[in-house]
Design an enzyme around this catalytic site. Sequence first.
Site, mmCIF file in Angstrom:
data_model
loop_
_atom_site.group_PDB
_atom_site.id
_atom_site.type_symbol
_atom_site.label_atom_id
_atom_site.label_comp_id
_atom_site.label_asym_id
_atom_site.label_seq_id
_atom_site.Cartn_x
_atom_site.Cartn_y
_atom_site.Cartn_z
ATOM 1 C CB CYS A 167 -27.862 -17.351 -27.256
ATOM 2 S SG CYS A 167 -28.992 -16.189 -26.452
ATOM 3 N NE ARG A 211 -31.605 -14.378 -28.004
ATOM 4 C CZ ARG A 211 -31.220 -13.434 -28.614
ATOM 5 N NH1 ARG A 211 -31.789 -12.338 -29.122
ATOM 6 N NH2 ARG A 211 -29.862 -13.532 -28.724
ATOM 7 C CG HIS A 266 -28.139 -13.641 -20.244
ATOM 8 N ND1 HIS A 266 -28.931 -12.642 -20.536
ATOM 9 C CD2 HIS A 266 -28.004 -14.065 -21.355
ATOM 10 C CE1 HIS A 266 -29.233 -12.438 -21.750
ATOM 11 N NE2 HIS A 266 -28.449 -13.588 -22.155
#
Lengths: 106, 267, 212
Positions: free
Chosen positions: B228, B224, B180
């Site tokens: 990950c 979420r 990210h």
Amino acid sequence: MSEPMKIRATLQGDVADVRILMMHPMETGQRKNSKGELIPMHFIKNVVVSHNGKTVLDAEWTQAISRNPFLGLRVKGAKAGDKISVTWIDNKGDKRTDETAVAAGS
Amino acid sequence: MPNLLGGIAASALLFLAVSVPAQAADPLAVGRQMLAEDNPGELWIEKGKTLFYEKRGPRGVSLEQCDFGMGPGKLEGASTRLPRYFPDTDKVQDLESRLVTCMVQLQGFKREDVIRRAISPGGSSGSDMEALALYITSRSNGMKMNVSLNHQKEREMYKAGEYLFFRRSGQTDFGCVQCHGDANKRIRLQDLIHMTSKQGVQEVVSTWPAYRGAHYVVRTMQWRLYDCFWQMRLPELAYASDVSIALTTYLHYQGNGAVTRVPGFKR
Amino acid sequence: MKKTWFKWAALGVPVLVIAGCATYPDPATTRRVAEKMVNESFTAPAPALLKRLAQDKSQQICSKIGGAQLTQEEAAEVARLARASIKYPPSGKLVGDWKRGDKLAHDGAGDRIQRGRLEKRKENGGLCQNCHALAPGEINVGNVGPSLTGYGLQRGTSDSIAKLTYERIYNAWAYSPCSNMPRLGATGHLTPEQITHMVAYLIDPQSPVNKK
């Protein structure tokens, strides 16, 4: 014990733009659970939409339609305040009806 | 004469034919717009509202006395200021951990039960937590993320979250930033949000909870983060753990100014 | 409302003092606080698996906040440790079977932990497709890493290319300290034998990677 549909009906001229969200497992009967057993069929077989009591859509659905389906349609000759009613029936005989009033367009 | 509608694609195409204007050059953008306008996740907002006002649990009370930081039962804008410090628990808490607190302390549920049921199996009718988190966040729709770091613990939590974002470990040598930290990246066909840019992190914080199409349920930020760590080949992130709250604090503060619009829609 | 007022009045002075004195912790404190959180925030089916959260020296160096630059010394140290970690297959043969490499390159599964269980398969996937374009014409490929399409066509099949390719997959940090690429061989995610198949997949002229 089914969950309510979400129905939006917005006027665009003399046409109501109707959008319906339904919560339903729509099981095809071909999936297996973690134990390897087939999960039984459970899907909406029939959807009827009516406008002020008059049927405008009568649809036969199959397992091909996904879980939590969406249905959109446009209804001619509508006015603000008209009643749009949606009924679904599934293969287990469960039935659900929700309705909304046509909202004036912006 | 009954119509035979073959599938969701059929009804989608029906829509496409009549309601899409001439500039439909990018079918992906059209599809995304359609999903944004008619997101099945919205069905869970009503469910969450019902759960919020219903008298539940061993004590038979609703969640109306739950304080999300702006006073008991005050929901408008509450999620935009989370995570924040709460004097009654002496901790910095995000929305989900605060719901756990209230479900335990007000309604009398057992903490282990609440946590065990918090994340629903894919394809189920969803968990109470998912519906509640979505409902409460939706009460801030249209409002801007507005996290402040005034309390010492809030500042520690923020700094810890920043540290953790860049912390690499495991056989993949991954920290959050590996995936990210750059623009226009994707894993296979899944776009990766660029979280070290203002625009990217605002996109992240404004669209959770979200309907996860592949799972057919609403998913939350706690889920979420867990997911990950799963694919990074790391151990299981505990629900409402300090690591999860630290990362959420970091991301939400970085995303200040983002306009809440939930439910989001993810693949 | 009254209760809240009373609570705040009672806490009033100390709370205000704390708010007024709120500071950002220094890096050492942050590190200590965060590492304690790491120790307390995860579960795993076996204690040994929790070790995955521990950082080795190189990972610590490579976890710079905000993408800060490595110093020359740090980069050199990471590269040195990486080079020292490289192990070759006992046979000494670095180029294996490209067909097996093809399968591995497209396999993104293996060794994940979920619901108290470790995902154990015959072998871990190579994960390549997640980040790299591979054979031409494949759509479902990532772009986190550079495209590997035509890898062998561009570089040839010499022993030195085979060795370089093997080493980059085994431990990319020997060449690019702190690269985003996992040190697949050094961390044990892949075996030396598996890597030889991936080398073949990349450099063999018959491999789909090198077809037009």
